[in-house]
Motif scaffolding. Structure first.
Motif, PDB file in Angstrom:
ATOM      1  N   ASP A  42       0.810  -1.217   0.000  1.00 28.48           N
ATOM      2  CA  ASP A  42       0.000   0.000   0.000  1.00 28.48           C
ATOM      3  C   ASP A  42       0.846   1.270   0.000  1.00 28.48           C
ATOM      4  N   GLU A  43       2.097   1.192   0.473  1.00 26.03           N
ATOM      5  CA  GLU A  43       2.969   2.363   0.510  1.00 26.03           C
ATOM      6  C   GLU A  43       3.457   2.757  -0.876  1.00 26.03           C
ATOM      7  N   ILE A  44       3.542   1.795  -1.756  1.00 29.53           N
ATOM      8  CA  ILE A  44       4.057   2.068  -3.099  1.00 29.53           C
ATOM      9  C   ILE A  44       3.018   2.862  -3.885  1.00 29.53           C
ATOM     10  N   GLY A  45       3.480   3.939  -4.498  1.00 30.62           N
ATOM     11  CA  GLY A  45       2.609   4.775  -5.305  1.00 30.62           C
ATOM     12  C   GLY A  45       2.227   6.082  -4.640  1.00 30.62           C
ATOM     13  N   SER A  46       2.548   6.237  -3.353  1.00 29.60           N
ATOM     14  CA  SER A  46       2.277   7.480  -2.625  1.00 29.60           C
ATOM     15  C   SER A  46       3.535   7.881  -1.863  1.00 29.60           C
ATOM     16  N   TYR A  47       3.778   9.167  -1.796  1.00 29.40           N
ATOM     17  CA  TYR A  47       4.938   9.647  -1.049  1.00 29.40           C
ATOM     18  C   TYR A  47       4.752   9.324   0.429  1.00 29.40           C
ATOM     19  N   GLN A  48       5.774   8.740   1.032  1.00 30.38           N
ATOM     20  CA  GLN A  48       5.698   8.313   2.421  1.00 30.38           C
ATOM     21  C   GLN A  48       6.417   9.298   3.328  1.00 30.38           C
ATOM     22  N   ALA A  71       5.908   6.742 -20.993  1.00 29.95           N
ATOM     23  CA  ALA A  71       5.675   5.291 -20.991  1.00 29.95           C
ATOM     24  C   ALA A  71       4.223   4.944 -20.665  1.00 29.95           C
ATOM     25  N   GLY A  72       3.433   5.967 -20.348  1.00 31.69           N
ATOM     26  CA  GLY A  72       2.023   5.730 -20.062  1.00 31.69           C
ATOM     27  C   GLY A  72       1.721   5.392 -18.607  1.00 31.69           C
ATOM     28  N   TYR A  73       2.685   5.660 -17.733  1.00 35.12           N
ATOM     29  CA  TYR A  73       2.474   5.375 -16.313  1.00 35.12           C
ATOM     30  C   TYR A  73       1.971   6.612 -15.587  1.00 35.12           C
ATOM     31  N   GLU A  74       1.330   6.395 -14.490  1.00 33.96           N
ATOM     32  CA  GLU A  74       0.776   7.463 -13.662  1.00 33.96           C
ATOM     33  C   GLU A  74       1.886   8.332 -13.063  1.00 33.96           C
ATOM     34  N   GLU A  75       1.688   9.635 -13.101  1.00 28.99           N
ATOM     35  CA  GLU A  75       2.655  10.554 -12.506  1.00 28.99           C
ATOM     36  C   GLU A  75       2.424  10.665 -11.000  1.00 28.99           C
ATOM     37  N   LEU A  80       5.814   3.157  -8.343  1.00 27.55           N
ATOM     38  CA  LEU A  80       4.733   2.449  -9.020  1.00 27.55           C
ATOM     39  C   LEU A  80       4.782   2.787 -10.502  1.00 27.55           C
ATOM     40  N   ALA A  81       5.112   1.834 -11.294  1.00 27.55           N
ATOM     41  CA  ALA A  81       5.038   2.003 -12.749  1.00 27.55           C
ATOM     42  C   ALA A  81       4.068   0.936 -13.233  1.00 27.55           C
ATOM     43  N   SER A  82       4.565  -0.232 -13.504  1.00 26.18           N
ATOM     44  CA  SER A  82       3.698  -1.323 -13.967  1.00 26.18           C
ATOM     45  C   SER A  82       2.986  -2.027 -12.814  1.00 26.18           C
ATOM     46  N   ARG A  86       5.525  -3.721  -6.710  1.00 27.81           N
ATOM     47  CA  ARG A  86       4.540  -3.777  -5.624  1.00 27.81           C
ATOM     48  C   ARG A  86       3.998  -5.198  -5.471  1.00 27.81           C
ATOM     49  N   ASP A  87       3.627  -5.797  -6.585  1.00 25.54           N
ATOM     50  CA  ASP A  87       3.029  -7.131  -6.549  1.00 25.54           C
ATOM     51  C   ASP A  87       4.023  -8.224  -6.185  1.00 25.54           C
ATOM     52  N   SER A  88       5.318  -7.907  -6.221  1.00 20.78           N
ATOM     53  CA  SER A  88       6.333  -8.916  -5.899  1.00 20.78           C
ATOM     54  C   SER A  88       6.568  -9.042  -4.392  1.00 20.78           C
ATOM     55  N   ILE A  89       5.973  -8.158  -3.600  1.00 22.39           N
ATOM     56  CA  ILE A  89       6.172  -8.199  -2.149  1.00 22.39           C
ATOM     57  C   ILE A  89       5.386  -9.368  -1.570  1.00 22.39           C
ATOM     58  N   GLN A  90       6.076 -10.161  -0.756  1.00 20.52           N
ATOM     59  CA  GLN A  90       5.484 -11.371  -0.185  1.00 20.52           C
ATOM     60  C   GLN A  90       5.905 -11.521   1.265  1.00 20.52           C
TER      61      GLN A  90
END
Length: 154
Positions: A42-48, A71-75, A80-82, A86-90
């Motif tokens: 949840d931390e990825i994609g927002s400034y912490q 590249a079409g990713y969110e600014e 967080l790009a693709s 984030r999804d690799s965290i386990q």
């Protein structure tokens, strides 16, 4: 609750609870590890903000934001790009140890920083941000292991 006639009878009773306590603590450790992994994702994609010894995340450079936009990713979505990192965290639990990790090799560069990349730690802060949850889960597991349930109002 049993009435114990001696310290010996209490000690024998408590020694028989070892398996119950261990099972409850293991389940709480698994839940706690999963919680830390979720907080990290949840931390990825927002400034912490900073927490403990971990620094607040530095803003992304304008060149990085431009490259993400092309590249079409969110600014304004650090790390967080693709979504692959984030999804690799386990999380995994081995015996009485929990490990929270990423299978994405880039995570280590962001967690600790490099000469060209400022540190944007994810995993360490997630543990600190989950501290109260972990404390509560482990203490409740201990009580469940000792008396088989949580007292009313707990």
């Amino acid at each position: 609750m049993d009435n114990f006639k001696s310290l010996e009878s209490l000690a024998l009773h408590l020694s028989g609870l070892d398996l119950s306590i261990t099972e409850h603590l293991h389940k709480a450790l698994e839940k706690s590890a999963a919680r830390v992994a979720k907080v990290a994702k949840d931390e990825i994609g927002s400034y912490q903000t900073s927490i403990g010894d971990f620094p607040a995340w530095a803003p992304l450079k304008s060149a990085t934001e431009s490259a993400k936009r092309r590249a079409g990713y969110e600014e304004n979505s650090p790390l967080l790009a693709s979504g692959e990192m984030r999804d690799s965290i386990q999380s995994k639990v081995y015996g009485d140890e929990a490990i929270i990790f990423s299978t994405d090799e880039k995570m280590v560069y962001h967690e600790f920083g490099t000469l060209n990349i400022p540190a944007r730690p994810v995993l360490g802060p997630a543990v600190l941000r989950s501290g109260e949850y972990i404390r509560r889960a482990m203490s409740q597991a201990l009580v469940r292991g000792l008396i088989g349930r949580l007292p009313r109002g707990a």
